[in-house]
Every structure is written in C-alpha cells, then in structure tokens.
Scaffold this motif. Structure first.
Motif, PDB file in Angstrom:
ATOM      1  N   GLN A  34       0.823  -1.211   0.000  1.00 51.45           N
ATOM      2  CA  GLN A  34       0.000   0.000   0.000  1.00 51.45           C
ATOM      3  C   GLN A  34       0.857   1.260   0.000  1.00 51.45           C
ATOM      4  O   GLN A  34       0.432   2.313  -0.483  1.00 51.45           O
ATOM      5  CB  GLN A  34      -0.938  -0.011   1.218  1.00 51.45           C
ATOM      6  CG  GLN A  34      -0.303   0.337   2.560  1.00 51.45           C
ATOM      7  CD  GLN A  34       0.495  -0.808   3.196  1.00 51.45           C
ATOM      8  OE1 GLN A  34       0.762  -1.827   2.563  1.00 51.45           O
ATOM      9  NE2 GLN A  34       0.878  -0.641   4.460  1.00 51.45           N
ATOM     10  N   ASP A  39      -1.156   4.666  -0.164  1.00 55.33           N
ATOM     11  CA  ASP A  39      -1.068   5.259   1.175  1.00 55.33           C
ATOM     12  C   ASP A  39       0.211   6.090   1.266  1.00 55.33           C
ATOM     13  O   ASP A  39       1.267   5.610   1.705  1.00 55.33           O
ATOM     14  CB  ASP A  39      -1.082   4.148   2.236  1.00 55.33           C
ATOM     15  CG  ASP A  39      -1.472   4.659   3.607  1.00 55.33           C
ATOM     16  OD1 ASP A  39      -1.883   5.833   3.707  1.00 55.33           O
ATOM     17  OD2 ASP A  39      -1.374   3.888   4.583  1.00 55.33           O
ATOM     18  N   PHE A 104     -11.281   4.302  -1.341  1.00 50.61           N
ATOM     19  CA  PHE A 104     -10.093   3.645  -0.790  1.00 50.61           C
ATOM     20  C   PHE A 104     -10.308   3.404   0.704  1.00 50.61           C
ATOM     21  O   PHE A 104     -10.556   4.345   1.459  1.00 50.61           O
ATOM     22  CB  PHE A 104      -8.852   4.519  -0.987  1.00 50.61           C
ATOM     23  CG  PHE A 104      -8.476   4.737  -2.417  1.00 50.61           C
ATOM     24  CD1 PHE A 104      -7.636   3.848  -3.075  1.00 50.61           C
ATOM     25  CD2 PHE A 104      -8.967   5.833  -3.119  1.00 50.61           C
ATOM     26  CE1 PHE A 104      -7.289   4.049  -4.396  1.00 50.61           C
ATOM     27  CE2 PHE A 104      -8.627   6.041  -4.447  1.00 50.61           C
ATOM     28  CZ  PHE A 104      -7.785   5.150  -5.090  1.00 50.61           C
ATOM     29  N   LYS A 106      -8.252   2.626   3.638  1.00 49.61           N
ATOM     30  CA  LYS A 106      -6.827   2.618   3.969  1.00 49.61           C
ATOM     31  C   LYS A 106      -6.538   2.003   5.336  1.00 49.61           C
ATOM     32  O   LYS A 106      -5.363   1.844   5.691  1.00 49.61           O
ATOM     33  CB  LYS A 106      -6.279   4.040   3.912  1.00 49.61           C
ATOM     34  CG  LYS A 106      -6.346   4.651   2.517  1.00 49.61           C
ATOM     35  CD  LYS A 106      -5.691   6.023   2.476  1.00 49.61           C
ATOM     36  CE  LYS A 106      -5.709   6.600   1.080  1.00 49.61           C
ATOM     37  NZ  LYS A 106      -5.061   7.938   1.014  1.00 49.61           N
ATOM     38  N   SER A 107      -7.564   1.687   6.091  1.00 52.82           N
ATOM     39  CA  SER A 107      -7.375   1.242   7.476  1.00 52.82           C
ATOM     40  C   SER A 107      -7.676  -0.238   7.661  1.00 52.82           C
ATOM     41  O   SER A 107      -8.089  -0.671   8.734  1.00 52.82           O
ATOM     42  CB  SER A 107      -8.283   2.065   8.395  1.00 52.82           C
ATOM     43  OG  SER A 107      -9.632   2.002   7.942  1.00 52.82           O
ATOM     44  N   GLY A 342      -7.746  -5.789  -3.866  1.00 52.01           N
ATOM     45  CA  GLY A 342      -6.874  -5.806  -2.688  1.00 52.01           C
ATOM     46  C   GLY A 342      -6.111  -7.102  -2.563  1.00 52.01           C
ATOM     47  O   GLY A 342      -6.344  -8.059  -3.311  1.00 52.01           O
ATOM     48  N   THR A 372      -4.385  -1.443   2.239  1.00 53.87           N
ATOM     49  CA  THR A 372      -5.436  -0.723   1.533  1.00 53.87           C
ATOM     50  C   THR A 372      -6.203  -1.650   0.610  1.00 53.87           C
ATOM     51  O   THR A 372      -5.616  -2.467  -0.097  1.00 53.87           O
ATOM     52  CB  THR A 372      -4.838   0.437   0.697  1.00 53.87           C
ATOM     53  OG1 THR A 372      -4.185   1.358   1.569  1.00 53.87           O
ATOM     54  CG2 THR A 372      -5.928   1.174  -0.084  1.00 53.87           C
ATOM     55  N   TRP A 374      -9.539  -1.158  -2.245  1.00 57.94           N
ATOM     56  CA  TRP A 374     -10.476  -0.197  -2.815  1.00 57.94           C
ATOM     57  C   TRP A 374     -11.698  -0.889  -3.383  1.00 57.94           C
ATOM     58  O   TRP A 374     -11.658  -2.056  -3.755  1.00 57.94           O
ATOM     59  CB  TRP A 374      -9.827   0.724  -3.837  1.00 57.94           C
ATOM     60  CG  TRP A 374      -9.214   0.161  -5.084  1.00 57.94           C
ATOM     61  CD1 TRP A 374      -7.882   0.031  -5.354  1.00 57.94           C
ATOM     62  CD2 TRP A 374      -9.900  -0.304  -6.268  1.00 57.94           C
ATOM     63  NE1 TRP A 374      -7.689  -0.489  -6.611  1.00 57.94           N
ATOM     64  CE2 TRP A 374      -8.905  -0.691  -7.196  1.00 57.94           C
ATOM     65  CE3 TRP A 374     -11.239  -0.419  -6.635  1.00 57.94           C
ATOM     66  CZ2 TRP A 374      -9.229  -1.204  -8.466  1.00 57.94           C
ATOM     67  CZ3 TRP A 374     -11.569  -0.927  -7.888  1.00 57.94           C
ATOM     68  CH2 TRP A 374     -10.564  -1.306  -8.788  1.00 57.94           C
ATOM     69  N   SER A 384     -12.319   8.352   0.491  1.00 59.47           N
ATOM     70  CA  SER A 384     -11.361   7.604   1.302  1.00 59.47           C
ATOM     71  C   SER A 384     -11.957   7.337   2.675  1.00 59.47           C
ATOM     72  O   SER A 384     -12.686   8.172   3.217  1.00 59.47           O
ATOM     73  CB  SER A 384     -10.061   8.396   1.449  1.00 59.47           C
ATOM     74  OG  SER A 384      -9.098   7.684   2.194  1.00 59.47           O
ATOM     75  N   GLU A 387      -7.546   5.805   8.210  1.00 58.17           N
ATOM     76  CA  GLU A 387      -6.169   6.270   8.065  1.00 58.17           C
ATOM     77  C   GLU A 387      -5.228   5.361   8.850  1.00 58.17           C
ATOM     78  O   GLU A 387      -5.623   4.719   9.823  1.00 58.17           O
ATOM     79  CB  GLU A 387      -6.017   7.705   8.589  1.00 58.17           C
ATOM     80  CG  GLU A 387      -6.731   8.767   7.764  1.00 58.17           C
ATOM     81  CD  GLU A 387      -6.104   8.983   6.404  1.00 58.17           C
ATOM     82  OE1 GLU A 387      -4.937   8.560   6.216  1.00 58.17           O
ATOM     83  OE2 GLU A 387      -6.775   9.561   5.531  1.00 58.17           O
ATOM     84  N   THR A 388      -3.964   5.337   8.417  1.00 54.40           N
ATOM     85  CA  THR A 388      -2.906   4.666   9.164  1.00 54.40           C
ATOM     86  C   THR A 388      -2.067   5.729   9.873  1.00 54.40           C
ATOM     87  O   THR A 388      -2.240   6.930   9.649  1.00 54.40           O
ATOM     88  CB  THR A 388      -2.015   3.854   8.210  1.00 54.40           C
ATOM     89  OG1 THR A 388      -1.505   4.709   7.189  1.00 54.40           O
ATOM     90  CG2 THR A 388      -2.822   2.727   7.572  1.00 54.40           C
ATOM     91  N   SER A 395      -3.162   0.642  11.315  1.00 60.15           N
ATOM     92  CA  SER A 395      -4.404   1.372  11.092  1.00 60.15           C
ATOM     93  C   SER A 395      -4.832   2.007  12.401  1.00 60.15           C
ATOM     94  O   SER A 395      -4.815   1.350  13.453  1.00 60.15           O
ATOM     95  CB  SER A 395      -5.491   0.413  10.608  1.00 60.15           C
ATOM     96  OG  SER A 395      -5.140  -0.166   9.368  1.00 60.15           O
TER      97      SER A 395
END
Length: 403
Positions: A34, A39, A104, A106-107, A342, A372, A374, A384, A387-388, A395
């Motif tokens: 990612q 990311d 996306f 991302k977590s 993914g 991540t 999507w 989105s 978050e990381t 995450s």
C-alpha cells in the motif's frame, strides 16, 4: 439454484444502499504494498534508511524480520488525482484517471501474517479451511441470474494459484453446487467440456437424461444432497458447451475494447481476465473472482523486489483494471456491480532482513496491521475511509477488519 423466497433475508446496514447485483473481486495474491500505491507517507520518506524504532519491534511477530532493520521509504512518486484528490503513485497512471469512481479503505487490518491463512481470512472470514467463500455465500443467498453459466466463476493469472489453493473459492459446509468454477482464459474455458470424438450433442443429451434418472432414484433412496449437486453440474456443463465458448471469446470484442484492456486473444493474462469479467457479468454471472499472483515483494531477488518485479506487476494490472471500471461505467453496469481490489495484508515500513541481515534489494515483510483495499460501483461512495499512522505501520482511524 434459486433461493427459497420464504426464507427471510437479513436486513442490510443503512450505510450500504444495496444496489449491487454482482461482485467482481480482483485479488492481488501475495499482498501488494500500500505504501508504493495508495497510502502516501511523507514522514516515512524522511525516515528512509534510519534505524527502526524499538517500539515497532517489541511484542510483534514477523514472517522474516530478525534483529533491527532499517526503515524503508516509498520507492515511487505520488500525486493527487481527480476531484476527490486521491493519492496514487506513478506506477498506476491509467488507474489514477478513475479515482473518482473509487473508495479507498486505507485502514484495513487482519490477524494473519502468512499468505495462505490470510487469503482464507479474506475470502471466507476464517484462517482455516472448511468455511464457505464469499462467492459461495452469495450464490447460496441470492441464486444465479444465468442458467447457461456458473453463478460463481474463478479466473487465475500470474502463473501460480493462490497459496491457500481452491479453498479460497470452496463451498465449505455448503452443498458443493455453490463452489466457484475455475475457468481458463486460454484454450477451452473448462477442461473436458467438449464432447469426445463420435459423441453427438443429441447422444450426450440422451446420456444425461439416463444419468439424471439414475441419480434421482439414488437421491430418493439415500437423500444425499450431493446427488442433486451432481445432477445440477451435469446440466450446467451441457448448457455451457455452447454458451461458454461464446462468453469466453475475447476475440469477439471490437479491437478498440481489446486495446483499452491490453487484452490479446489466446493468452492467459490479467488483461484477458478483466475483459472476461465484464463479459461474464453482463451475461448474469453473480460472483467473478480474479486472482493475479506475484505481489510478494521481498528483497531476496529482483523478481520480487519493490524496484524489480513489483514494477511489472503494476504494469500487468494498471491498464486492465482502469479499463474494467471505465467499461462497466460506459455500459451502465457499474452502479449494480461491486468491484473490489486488494491483497491479503500490507507491507511493513521497514526493510526485510532475514536472519538479521539486510537484503540485497529493497523488500518488505508482511504487515497485517495496515493495508489498503479499494471498492467501486455497487452504491459505494467515492473518496477515502480510515487512516494509518504517519509511517503507515498500523491502522489508527476508522479501522476495518477483514472479517
């Protein structure tokens, strides 16, 4: 196989509109990084080459890392794209034009750091064999929209099957009629589907009618549900003799469409499989699962490294997955088709160092704590989610588990 309408369906959560009629799952087997794709972490770039903080190592289990590794910054440039301003690396220029159709996540996180159990967790919810895959559950719950093709089709590319094998599309404890049917994008879609020499279609029909009668008598005596599965599979195979050849004929597509995907008739490729996924979706296949192997980016050799084989993997998937989204949208199919992309986990922000030694090329270890995925279509809202941390290690906001 149609679901019994008398059996109530569980209500869907209000944040998911439930528009999807079918699923196309693009699994990048081996787990893409990612941090080289979606990311973007400028703080990790600033820490590239520095000694890994001890807090990153204490109490953690790794597949390969030993000792104290160095931090590994992103290997490629990033830029914002589309109205959503999504960060995408320069490895995916075609896909970057489609970000306004994409959400996306991302977590993502999982509790598995080895490929086979992590792949099983992704597709069945459990890290051990024996449980139904998502495609099997979808077929069981919603039935099929086609009588001439399987409701759940699996396509492979990259030269290797997933580490967890066919359990990723197995029916588990459900009747085997719900298992995924592995098809090929090169040659016959399904082996031994054609009649042998000297056997006409009429003779095949007579033989199946006789088998059908024998199997129904057997089921009446023993009550084994697998007998009904056998009957259904024989009938599906008979109908597929004509329908499958047409559905899997990539050469029937206009040249401009094949060029958009990068598809070439007669090859086994991710590009061909993406185009086949669209052809199968418009013919009523409910769940289409693509596996593209080769994303295990370690630093032991150039074939795997983040500055080696990873580049080729990106080239393999960039144009086809962008073309798939554009094609579905142009045909008015994206709203009711959920596309998922993914791998099974992500990459660590520090270098791999097997045996405590830094590898010759930049590579990563497996990271279950952050990666991540999507999604597009099916009523999913673009943008989105989650978050990381500033180094992309864990995450931290709006965490989403694989299960």
């Amino acid at each position: 196989v149609k679901r019994d309408p008398a059996r109530p369906m569980a209500s869907m959560p209000s944040h998911f509109p439930g528009r999807a009629k079918r699923v196309i799952f693009l699994h990048m087997a081996g787990a893409p990084s990612q941090l080289e794709l979606f990311d973007y972490k400028p703080e990790l770039a600033r820490n590239d080459g520095k000694t890994c903080p001890q807090a990153f190592l204490e109490g953690k289990r790794f597949a390969f890392i030993q000792g104290i590794p160095k931090m590994l910054g992103p290997q490629y440039g990033f830029a914002r794209h589309g109205q959503t301003g999504a960060w995408v690396s320069d490895r995916l220029p075609h896909f970057a034009r489609r970000v306004d159709d994409v959400c996306f996540i991302k977590s993502m996180h999982t509790d598995q750091f080895n490929h086979a159990p992590a792949q099983l967790a992704m597709h069945t919810g459990y890290s051990v064999p024996g449980y139904p895959s998502m495609g099997s559950w979808v077929g069981y719950g919603l039935g099929s929209e086609t009588q001439d093709l399987p409701g759940f089709v699996v396509l492979l590319s990259g030269g290797k099957t997933p580490d967890s094998g066919k359990s990723c599309w197995g029916p588990g404890f459900l009747p085997s009629v719900y298992q995924g049917v592995q098809c090929r994008s090169k040659g016959e879609p399904v082996l031994y589907l054609a009649n042998p020499p000297g056997v006409t279609r009429d003779l095949r029909r007579m033989s199946l009618d006789a088998l059908d009668e024998i199997n129904r008598r057997s089921h009446a005596e023993a009550g084994d549900p697998e007998t009904l599965t056998r009957i259904a599979q024989y009938e599906t195979a008979f109908r597929m003799q004509t329908s499958a050849s047409e559905a899997f004929d990539v050469g029937a597509e206009p040249g401009r469409v094949r060029e958009a995907y990068g598809a070439k008739p007669g090859e086994e490729s991710f590009a061909n499989n993406c185009l086949l996924a669209r052809r199968l979706a418009e013919r009523g296949v409910r769940y289409i699962q693509l596996f593209h192997w080769g994303w295990d980016s370690h630093g032991a050799n150039e074939r795997e490294a983040l500055n080696g084989g990873f580049v080729q993997q990106c080239l393999d998937v960039d144009r086809p997955m962008a073309a798939l989204l554009a094609d579905l949208k142009q045909r008015g199919m994206l709203e009711d088709t959920l596309v998922v992309w993914g791998g099974e986990f992500g990459r660590t922000p520090m270098r791999e160092n097997r045996g405590g030694n830094e590898m010759s090329m930049p590579g990563r270890d497996h990271n279950p704590g952050a990666f991540t995925v999507w999604m597009a279509g099916g009523g999913v809202r673009p943008g989105s989610h989650g978050e990381t941390d500033e180094l992309g290690y864990q995450s931290v906001t709006d965490k989403v588990s694989v299960h």
